[in-house]
Scaffold this active site. Structure first.
Site, PDB file in Angstrom:
ATOM      1  N   LYS A  58      -4.317 -46.021  70.983  1.00  0.00           N
ATOM      2  CA  LYS A  58      -3.132 -45.198  71.276  1.00  0.00           C
ATOM      3  C   LYS A  58      -2.728 -45.353  72.733  1.00  0.00           C
ATOM      4  O   LYS A  58      -1.548 -45.520  73.056  1.00  0.00           O
ATOM      5  CB  LYS A  58      -3.407 -43.726  70.945  1.00  0.00           C
ATOM      6  N   ARG A 107       4.547 -49.629  75.793  1.00  0.00           N
ATOM      7  CA  ARG A 107       5.868 -48.976  75.829  1.00  0.00           C
ATOM      8  C   ARG A 107       6.268 -48.670  77.272  1.00  0.00           C
ATOM      9  O   ARG A 107       7.397 -48.942  77.693  1.00  0.00           O
ATOM     10  CB  ARG A 107       5.844 -47.697  74.990  1.00  0.00           C
ATOM     11  N   GLU A 125       8.669 -47.084  69.879  1.00  0.00           N
ATOM     12  CA  GLU A 125       9.325 -45.811  70.136  1.00  0.00           C
ATOM     13  C   GLU A 125       8.312 -44.670  70.166  1.00  0.00           C
ATOM     14  O   GLU A 125       8.334 -43.837  71.064  1.00  0.00           O
ATOM     15  CB  GLU A 125      10.374 -45.547  69.054  1.00  0.00           C
ATOM     16  N   SER A 148       7.534 -49.181  44.674  1.00  0.00           N
ATOM     17  CA  SER A 148       8.010 -47.821  44.940  1.00  0.00           C
ATOM     18  C   SER A 148       9.165 -47.788  45.924  1.00  0.00           C
ATOM     19  O   SER A 148       9.897 -46.805  46.016  1.00  0.00           O
ATOM     20  CB  SER A 148       6.866 -46.975  45.503  1.00  0.00           C
ATOM     21  N   HIS A 178       1.761 -54.133  57.936  1.00  0.00           N
ATOM     22  CA  HIS A 178       0.375 -53.729  58.175  1.00  0.00           C
ATOM     23  C   HIS A 178      -0.407 -54.881  58.809  1.00  0.00           C
ATOM     24  O   HIS A 178      -0.343 -56.019  58.337  1.00  0.00           O
ATOM     25  CB  HIS A 178      -0.313 -53.343  56.860  1.00  0.00           C
ATOM     26  N   GLU A 189      -6.493 -50.357  60.938  1.00  0.00           N
ATOM     27  CA  GLU A 189      -5.202 -50.710  60.355  1.00  0.00           C
ATOM     28  C   GLU A 189      -4.075 -50.256  61.278  1.00  0.00           C
ATOM     29  O   GLU A 189      -4.053 -49.106  61.722  1.00  0.00           O
ATOM     30  CB  GLU A 189      -5.026 -50.049  58.984  1.00  0.00           C
ATOM     31  N   ASN A 210       9.569 -44.671  58.244  1.00  0.00           N
ATOM     32  CA  ASN A 210       8.536 -43.654  58.418  1.00  0.00           C
ATOM     33  C   ASN A 210       8.943 -42.327  57.779  1.00  0.00           C
ATOM     34  O   ASN A 210       8.116 -41.637  57.162  1.00  0.00           O
ATOM     35  CB  ASN A 210       8.250 -43.442  59.910  1.00  0.00           C
ATOM     36  N   ILE A 262       7.818 -38.566  53.270  1.00  0.00           N
ATOM     37  CA  ILE A 262       8.242 -37.810  52.087  1.00  0.00           C
ATOM     38  C   ILE A 262       7.470 -38.269  50.854  1.00  0.00           C
ATOM     39  O   ILE A 262       6.981 -37.457  50.054  1.00  0.00           O
ATOM     40  CB  ILE A 262       9.752 -37.973  51.851  1.00  0.00           C
ATOM     41  N   GLU A 263       7.346 -39.593  50.680  1.00  0.00           N
ATOM     42  CA  GLU A 263       6.624 -40.111  49.521  1.00  0.00           C
ATOM     43  C   GLU A 263       5.176 -39.648  49.520  1.00  0.00           C
ATOM     44  O   GLU A 263       4.614 -39.281  48.474  1.00  0.00           O
ATOM     45  CB  GLU A 263       6.673 -41.646  49.502  1.00  0.00           C
TER      46      GLU A 263
END
Length: 272
Positions: free
Chosen positions: A21, A28, A41, A113, A119, A138, A147, A152-153
């Site tokens: 991270k 960035r 972003e 879907s 990835h 990953e 995203n 939502i999915e």
């Protein structure tokens, strides 16, 4: 397996997530510090919960956690544009502190879907109190629109225990296609968007610099010039006159230099 053993297994993965991270956020920052558009972003990350690892072990029918489960450590990078995704992939490929062992392009080859993302499975080196080792991680790279859809999915899969009703799945697929069309449209006007964002950033920096100089006049007790320049700055800012603000900043530098010279001369006379 007892809880302490799980903690020992997951520990290196948690460290990898925290380090990655920081590294991607620094990428960035480098772009922004150079005044360039950043392909990254947002950066998020997580370590898979013990219950989720156990469920995946059962699904894969494996006990070899470290080799067979790729996403115990997960990093997610969000981008503004589809083009940015491939820029990030190239960045990762050139790095020497991580190596790619697998990649899956679900953008050009979306899932049934409608899911889209890129990835990367990497091996990342970690130094622990027990020595050096590499762990799998990953990295998911997707646009903000992708995203939003994936979030939502994921929520619906949780609600329906991974079996979303057919009519809802069909509507989700249409939504995924619509989100991708939005990404494609944004890609068509990418250069204009980036220029507008750079212009806004340049204005913010110039305004902040000019305002700090105006405030200095107030600190020096020159209220006449303080109110004069503050008024001029407000007008230029409301008109988005970036060049005017930059010139005003130079003018203020000259005024402040003169005041510093006068103050220095007065203090020198007093000493004599």
């Amino acid at each position: 397996m007892d809880y302490q053993k799980w903690v020992e297994i997951i520990g290196p993965y948690s460290n990898a997530v925290e380090e990655l991270k920081i590294k991607f956020r620094n990428i960035r920052k480098e772009y922004l510090d150079m005044g360039q558009h950043s392909p990254i972003e947002f950066v998020t990350g997580r370590t898979k919960k013990i219950s989720s690892i156990m469920a995946k072990m059962k699904k894969l029918d494996t006990k070899n956690i470290e080799e067979d489960i790729e996403d115990i450590a997960g990093i997610r990078l969000m981008c503004q544009f589809v083009e940015d995704i491939y820029t990030i992939v190239d960045i990762v490929k050139k790095r020497t502190d991580m190596r790619i062992i697998n990649e899956k392009d679900y953008i050009n080859n979306s899932k049934e879907s409608g899911y889209r993302s890129y990835h990367l499975i990497i091996m990342y080196p970690i130094n622990t109190i027990e020595g050096y080792r590499e762990v799998q991680c990953e990295i998911q790279i997707r646009t903000l629109a992708m995203n939003f859809w994936a979030t939502i999915e994921h929520s619906l899969k949780y609600k329906y225990d991974h079996y979303i009703p057919d009519d809802l799945a069909t509507r989700l697929k249409r939504a995924a296609d619509a989100a991708f069309r939005l990404d494609q449209e944004m890609g068509e006007i990418r250069e204009e968007i980036i220029k507008a964002q750079e212009l806004f950033t340049e204005k913010e920096y110039a305004t902040t610099d000019a305002f700090s100089r105006v405030q200095k006049l107030k600190e020096l007790g020159d209220l006449e010039n303080y109110f004069l320049y503050r008024h001029r700055l407000n007008i230029m800012s409301s008109k988005n006159d970036i060049q005017g603000i930059i010139e005003l900043k130079r003018e203020l530098d000259g005024v402040l230099r003169d005041k510093s010279f006068v103050k220095s001369s007065v203090n020198s006379d007093k000493d004599e």
